[in-house]
Design a protein around this motif. Structure first.
Motif, PDB file in Angstrom:
ATOM      1  N   LEU A 175      43.472  40.389  45.811  1.00 52.55           N
ATOM      2  CA  LEU A 175      44.582  40.556  44.877  1.00 52.55           C
ATOM      3  C   LEU A 175      44.754  39.280  44.052  1.00 52.55           C
ATOM      4  O   LEU A 175      44.892  38.185  44.623  1.00 52.55           O
ATOM      5  CB  LEU A 175      45.884  40.838  45.635  1.00 52.55           C
ATOM      6  CG  LEU A 175      45.927  42.124  46.479  1.00 52.55           C
ATOM      7  CD1 LEU A 175      47.222  42.172  47.280  1.00 52.55           C
ATOM      8  CD2 LEU A 175      45.801  43.346  45.584  1.00 52.55           C
ATOM      9  N   LEU A 235      47.260  38.221  42.621  1.00 49.55           N
ATOM     10  CA  LEU A 235      48.553  37.632  42.939  1.00 49.55           C
ATOM     11  C   LEU A 235      48.459  36.695  44.141  1.00 49.55           C
ATOM     12  O   LEU A 235      49.081  35.630  44.167  1.00 49.55           O
ATOM     13  CB  LEU A 235      49.571  38.740  43.214  1.00 49.55           C
ATOM     14  CG  LEU A 235      51.055  38.329  43.190  1.00 49.55           C
ATOM     15  CD1 LEU A 235      51.446  37.825  41.816  1.00 49.55           C
ATOM     16  CD2 LEU A 235      51.919  39.519  43.596  1.00 49.55           C
ATOM     17  N   ALA A 236      47.657  37.083  45.142  1.00 53.25           N
ATOM     18  CA  ALA A 236      47.509  36.257  46.341  1.00 53.25           C
ATOM     19  C   ALA A 236      46.787  34.953  46.017  1.00 53.25           C
ATOM     20  O   ALA A 236      47.199  33.863  46.456  1.00 53.25           O
ATOM     21  CB  ALA A 236      46.754  37.030  47.416  1.00 53.25           C
ATOM     22  N   VAL A 258      53.436  39.144  48.490  1.00 52.92           N
ATOM     23  CA  VAL A 258      52.155  39.720  48.913  1.00 52.92           C
ATOM     24  C   VAL A 258      52.145  40.045  50.399  1.00 52.92           C
ATOM     25  O   VAL A 258      51.644  41.093  50.825  1.00 52.92           O
ATOM     26  CB  VAL A 258      51.001  38.751  48.578  1.00 52.92           C
ATOM     27  CG1 VAL A 258      49.683  39.236  49.187  1.00 52.92           C
ATOM     28  CG2 VAL A 258      50.853  38.604  47.073  1.00 52.92           C
ATOM     29  N   ALA A 267      46.605  33.482  43.125  1.00 52.71           N
ATOM     30  CA  ALA A 267      47.495  32.664  42.302  1.00 52.71           C
ATOM     31  C   ALA A 267      48.562  31.989  43.159  1.00 52.71           C
ATOM     32  O   ALA A 267      48.893  30.813  42.950  1.00 52.71           O
ATOM     33  CB  ALA A 267      48.156  33.538  41.236  1.00 52.71           C
ATOM     34  N   ALA A 268      49.089  32.712  44.157  1.00 53.52           N
ATOM     35  CA  ALA A 268      50.120  32.148  45.035  1.00 53.52           C
ATOM     36  C   ALA A 268      49.584  30.962  45.820  1.00 53.52           C
ATOM     37  O   ALA A 268      50.227  29.902  45.893  1.00 53.52           O
ATOM     38  CB  ALA A 268      50.629  33.228  45.988  1.00 53.52           C
ATOM     39  N   LEU A 302      55.585  34.195  45.565  1.00 53.97           N
ATOM     40  CA  LEU A 302      54.478  35.137  45.403  1.00 53.97           C
ATOM     41  C   LEU A 302      53.807  35.452  46.744  1.00 53.97           C
ATOM     42  O   LEU A 302      53.406  36.594  46.996  1.00 53.97           O
ATOM     43  CB  LEU A 302      53.449  34.575  44.418  1.00 53.97           C
ATOM     44  CG  LEU A 302      53.922  34.428  42.962  1.00 53.97           C
ATOM     45  CD1 LEU A 302      52.818  33.824  42.106  1.00 53.97           C
ATOM     46  CD2 LEU A 302      54.375  35.765  42.402  1.00 53.97           C
TER      47      LEU A 302
END
Length: 500
Positions: free
Chosen positions: A210, A212-213, A188, A215-216, A184
């Motif tokens: 974000l 996603l960032a 990103v 969460a990564a 991930l």
């Protein structure tokens, strides 16, 4: 934009890795061609010693980088990486010494045992110099995978097989989380090198908006927290330590945890934004030290007590990084103090923990498990020097004099927290250190309690009847000497642990 994709290779920087990998190959050849256990162990021991010397020699020079494309390098050998390589090599050497009685008793095959230990050492040596997420994860798994087999290599033990399966399943989940987080992050940012990731997050803080960032970053941190046995990712540790043979438990408690700390520190220091990692690490530190200490109070088996103690110690190691949760803790001086404190505490913990396990091996029959704490009653009368070394290790882990290494480690952690204005976390560390005194001093008191041998049943008396093997005593003596030296000159470790 065009550029060369040919990576430069510095073979001098790779010398410690070559020596470690060469040790594994030579051990395998010695076992196949010679087939004598003593020869195989000598080859493994010489290889581990040579790896430590090679890492120290290369580390004494300037920082060396290799596998570079532009300014991004996948392998960086500086002072800290050399220190990590030396620690892993000496750990492998020490565990080989502790394993002598176990292997002579036929509890595990010599060739496979030494080969797996050398392979694990290779992963640890590479881990400290990893400059990108792929190298980091592969090195960490190379360190960990052989330990699965080592845990289950104890012949005729169902507990050993169960411990190996538990460790394997949990580690697979942890690795999956880490790999998912790394994937991930790549999605990103488009990068995997640690320094490039750190620079990108610094230049574009909007990336953190974000989901996603975030969460990564969280997945990477939590995946590595499994390796450190941080609460709530700790459940595998006590059962695994208790099911393994005592020398393997010693290696698992020290090498595996040290590897997790090195990997976690690498991504936190170089790659991941402190605004996200700081709060997560602060919470993990508080939970880990508190749960570890409270559960350790109830333990009656020696190895399980040391296992829960090591969980609590992981909390102390993570505590300085928790200061990054505050803005003051993210100032350059505070960050430097936090990183150095975490590495230094990890090194001190490894030395003292290995000393404690070495004493347990010396006090127990060859091939036996760690037994109960009650079995240690009166050990100081039967083995006064072994009990004194055991007591010094336990007192050091508790952070009391004359265990100066442990005392300095806790002072360093508290000082780094105060520098980051995380006084509340320093208070939690201090309170947990007081709780830890109860079970550490209980074991020390048991060692020096009146010897009840005459009142024991015949089946119980032989637990300490046989004299410890010479190699076990040598490892215990050297570990104790190192603990004393480090306690008297702790600044040497702290200087090497400072960020490169």
């Amino acid at each position: 934009m065009t550029g060369s994709l040919v990576q430069s290779i510095d073979h001098v920087a790779l010398l410690p890795a070559y020596l470690a990998a060469g040790t594994a190959v030579l051990v395998l050849l010695a076992d196949v061609l010679v087939g004598r256990g003593r020869v195989t162990l000598v080859v493994a021991a010489l290889g581990a010693a040579g790896t430590a010397v090679g890492a120290a020699v290369v580390g004494a020079g300037p920082t060396r980088r290799t596998f570079c494309v532009g300014t991004d390098c996948s392998y960086v050998l500086g002072d800290r990486a050399a220190l990590v390589a030396v620690v892993f090599a000496l750990l492998a050497l020490g565990v080989l010494g502790l394993s002598g009685p176990l292997l002579r008793a036929g509890a595990a095959p010599v060739g496979e045992y030494a080969f797996l230990l050398a392979c694990s050492m290779t992963g640890g040596v590479v881990l400290g110099a990893a400059g990108d997420l792929i190298t980091l994860i592969v090195a960490l798994e190379t360190l960990t995978l052989p330990i699965y087999v080592l845990v289950g290599l104890r012949r005729g033990s169902l507990a050993s097989a169960e411990a190996a399966v538990t460790f394997f399943v949990v580690s697979v989940v942890a690795t999956t989380l880490t790999l998912l987080g790394a994937a991930l992050l790549y999605a990103v940012t488009g990068g995997l090198h640690l320094d490039r990731l750190g620079a990108l997050f610094a230049e574009r803080p909007d990336l953190l908006d974000l989901p996603l960032a975030s969460a990564a970053v969280t997945l990477v941190v939590l995946g590595l927290a499994f390796k450190v046995a941080a609460v709530p990712f700790h459940a595998w540790a006590p059962a695994t330590y208790d099911g393994a043979s005592v020398p393997v438990a010693a290696y698992l408690s020290t090498a595996s945890k040290f590897g997790g700390v090195v990997a976690l520190l690498a991504v936190v220091q170089h790659a991941l934004p402190a605004t996200v990692t700081g709060p997560v690490l602060a919470l993990l530190a508080v939970l880990t030290m508190t749960v570890g200490n409270l559960v350790a109070l109830r333990q009656r088996r020696t190895v399980r007590l040391l296992a829960w103690s090591s969980v609590a110690q992981a909390g102390y190691i993570l505590a300085p990084l928790g200061a990054l949760a505050l803005a003051a803790g993210r100032a350059e001086e505070a960050r430097t103090a936090a990183y150095a404190a975490a590495v230094a505490y990890a090194v001190f913990f490894v030395v003292l923990e290995l000393g404690a396990f070495a004493a347990v091996v010396a006090l127990r029959p060859a091939g036996a498990d760690g037994g109960s704490i009650a079995d240690l009653r009166g050990a100081a009368r039967r083995r006064p020097w072994v009990a004194a070394a055991f007591g010094l290790a336990l007192v050091g882990l508790a952070g009391l004099p004359p265990g100066l290494a442990g005392l300095f480690a806790k002072v360093t952690v508290v000082r780094s927290l105060l520098a980051g204005e995380a006084g509340w976390l320093a208070l939690v560390v201090a309170l947990n250190a007081v709780v830890g005194l109860a079970y550490y001093l209980r074991v020390v008191a048991t060692l020096y309690a009146p010897d009840p041998t005459t009142a024991l049943s015949p089946a119980t008396v032989p637990t300490s009847a046989a004299a410890p093997a010479r190699m076990v005593l040598a490892v215990l003596t050297l570990t104790t000497v190192v603990a004393v030296v480090v306690g008297l000159a702790p600044q040497l470790v702290l200087d090497l642990a400072a960020p490169r």
